[in-house]
Design a protein around this motif. Structure first.
Motif, PDB file in Angstrom:
ATOM      1  N   ALA A  35       4.878  -0.317   7.434  1.00 49.80           N
ATOM      2  CA  ALA A  35       3.840  -0.082   6.434  1.00 49.80           C
ATOM      3  C   ALA A  35       4.504   0.072   5.071  1.00 49.80           C
ATOM      4  O   ALA A  35       5.709   0.327   4.980  1.00 49.80           O
ATOM      5  CB  ALA A  35       3.041   1.167   6.779  1.00 49.80           C
ATOM      6  N   ASN A  36       3.721  -0.077   4.027  1.00 52.05           N
ATOM      7  CA  ASN A  36       4.218   0.157   2.673  1.00 52.05           C
ATOM      8  C   ASN A  36       4.141   1.645   2.358  1.00 52.05           C
ATOM      9  O   ASN A  36       3.253   2.342   2.851  1.00 52.05           O
ATOM     10  CB  ASN A  36       3.385  -0.625   1.651  1.00 52.05           C
ATOM     11  CG  ASN A  36       3.608  -2.111   1.768  1.00 52.05           C
ATOM     12  OD1 ASN A  36       4.725  -2.565   1.979  1.00 52.05           O
ATOM     13  ND2 ASN A  36       2.537  -2.872   1.649  1.00 52.05           N
ATOM     14  N   VAL A  41      -3.148   7.010   4.098  1.00 51.43           N
ATOM     15  CA  VAL A  41      -3.127   7.490   5.476  1.00 51.43           C
ATOM     16  C   VAL A  41      -4.263   6.843   6.275  1.00 51.43           C
ATOM     17  O   VAL A  41      -4.084   6.482   7.436  1.00 51.43           O
ATOM     18  CB  VAL A  41      -3.224   9.032   5.507  1.00 51.43           C
ATOM     19  CG1 VAL A  41      -3.442   9.545   6.911  1.00 51.43           C
ATOM     20  CG2 VAL A  41      -1.978   9.662   4.915  1.00 51.43           C
ATOM     21  N   ALA A  42      -5.423   6.639   5.648  1.00 47.28           N
ATOM     22  CA  ALA A  42      -6.564   6.014   6.328  1.00 47.28           C
ATOM     23  C   ALA A  42      -6.221   4.599   6.797  1.00 47.28           C
ATOM     24  O   ALA A  42      -6.572   4.208   7.917  1.00 47.28           O
ATOM     25  CB  ALA A  42      -7.777   5.984   5.408  1.00 47.28           C
ATOM     26  N   ALA A  85      -1.026   8.937  -0.098  1.00 51.41           N
ATOM     27  CA  ALA A  85      -0.087   7.869   0.255  1.00 51.41           C
ATOM     28  C   ALA A  85       0.852   8.347   1.361  1.00 51.41           C
ATOM     29  O   ALA A  85       1.291   9.501   1.360  1.00 51.41           O
ATOM     30  CB  ALA A  85       0.704   7.435  -0.965  1.00 51.41           C
ATOM     31  N   ILE A  86       1.144   7.465   2.286  1.00 52.25           N
ATOM     32  CA  ILE A  86       1.976   7.810   3.432  1.00 52.25           C
ATOM     33  C   ILE A  86       3.438   8.047   3.037  1.00 52.25           C
ATOM     34  O   ILE A  86       4.127   8.849   3.640  1.00 52.25           O
ATOM     35  CB  ILE A  86       1.861   6.735   4.534  1.00 52.25           C
ATOM     36  CG1 ILE A  86       2.364   7.246   5.876  1.00 52.25           C
ATOM     37  CG2 ILE A  86       2.590   5.477   4.162  1.00 52.25           C
ATOM     38  CD1 ILE A  86       1.425   8.158   6.554  1.00 52.25           C
ATOM     39  N   LEU A  89       5.192  11.777   1.834  1.00 52.29           N
ATOM     40  CA  LEU A  89       5.589  12.835   2.756  1.00 52.29           C
ATOM     41  C   LEU A  89       7.077  12.808   3.075  1.00 52.29           C
ATOM     42  O   LEU A  89       7.654  13.836   3.392  1.00 52.29           O
ATOM     43  CB  LEU A  89       4.787  12.719   4.046  1.00 52.29           C
ATOM     44  CG  LEU A  89       3.278  12.777   3.859  1.00 52.29           C
ATOM     45  CD1 LEU A  89       2.586  12.417   5.154  1.00 52.29           C
ATOM     46  CD2 LEU A  89       2.875  14.152   3.395  1.00 52.29           C
ATOM     47  N   GLY A  90       7.690  11.642   3.005  1.00 50.07           N
ATOM     48  CA  GLY A  90       9.106  11.523   3.341  1.00 50.07           C
ATOM     49  C   GLY A  90       9.366  11.528   4.837  1.00 50.07           C
ATOM     50  O   GLY A  90      10.509  11.567   5.261  1.00 50.07           O
ATOM     51  N   ALA A  91       8.334  11.513   5.643  1.00 47.56           N
ATOM     52  CA  ALA A  91       8.484  11.524   7.094  1.00 47.56           C
ATOM     53  C   ALA A  91       8.116  10.156   7.652  1.00 47.56           C
ATOM     54  O   ALA A  91       7.430   9.369   7.006  1.00 47.56           O
ATOM     55  CB  ALA A  91       7.593  12.597   7.702  1.00 47.56           C
TER      56      ALA A  91
END
Length: 142
Positions: A35-36, A41-42, A85-86, A89-91
């Motif tokens: 993913a980018n 998150v949705a 934005a995903i 989070l850095g995870a």
């Protein structure tokens, strides 16, 4: 060819791509996809559900991303907002769970058929009242 390379470079400027691992609660193992960092998150939930269905995994979950909660164990116990934005989070490891179903209130007054103290009334009255009424001595005077 030069025009094609310029378009390709513009697409790559969009953001870094990351490998995400999503574990579904109750499923055998995680699903991994790219993913980018700027994806919401949705959209990640939607992509994960499509991959899950495409692989034919069990249990069958559905396809509406609003029915799920997305967690990151590294961040904390709260579910992530679907509109962030995903990549912030850095995870890279996440968990997807179905939202708990809300209990439906019965139609009418919303009360249970049984009172709090546990006693019930019968439709025709109590048995004791019927017995007393049937066997009552009626003295008639003439």
């Amino acid at each position: 060819m030069l025009l094609y390379n310029k378009q390709k470079k513009k697409e790559m400027v969009k953001g870094n791509r990351i490998l995400i691992s999503v574990t579904f609660l109750g499923s055998a193992g995680p699903i991994r996809f790219v993913a980018n960092e700027g994806d919401l998150v949705a959209s990640v939930i939607d992509t994960a559900l499509k991959c899950y269905a495409r692989e034919g995994r069990l249990p069958i979950l559905g396809s509406d991303f609003n029915d799920f909660l997305f967690y990151c164990p590294m961040v904390g116990p709260e579910a992530l907002s679907p509109w962030e934005a995903i990549g912030l989070l850095g995870a890279r490891n996440f968990m997807l769970c179905k939202k708990p179903e809300e209990k439906k209130v019965e139609e009418g007054n919303g009360r249970s058929n049984f009172p709090i103290n546990g006693s019930r009334k019968r439709a025709g009255g109590s048995f004791k009242a019927w017995i007393n009424k049937s066997f009552s001595l009626k003295v008639t005077t003439h």
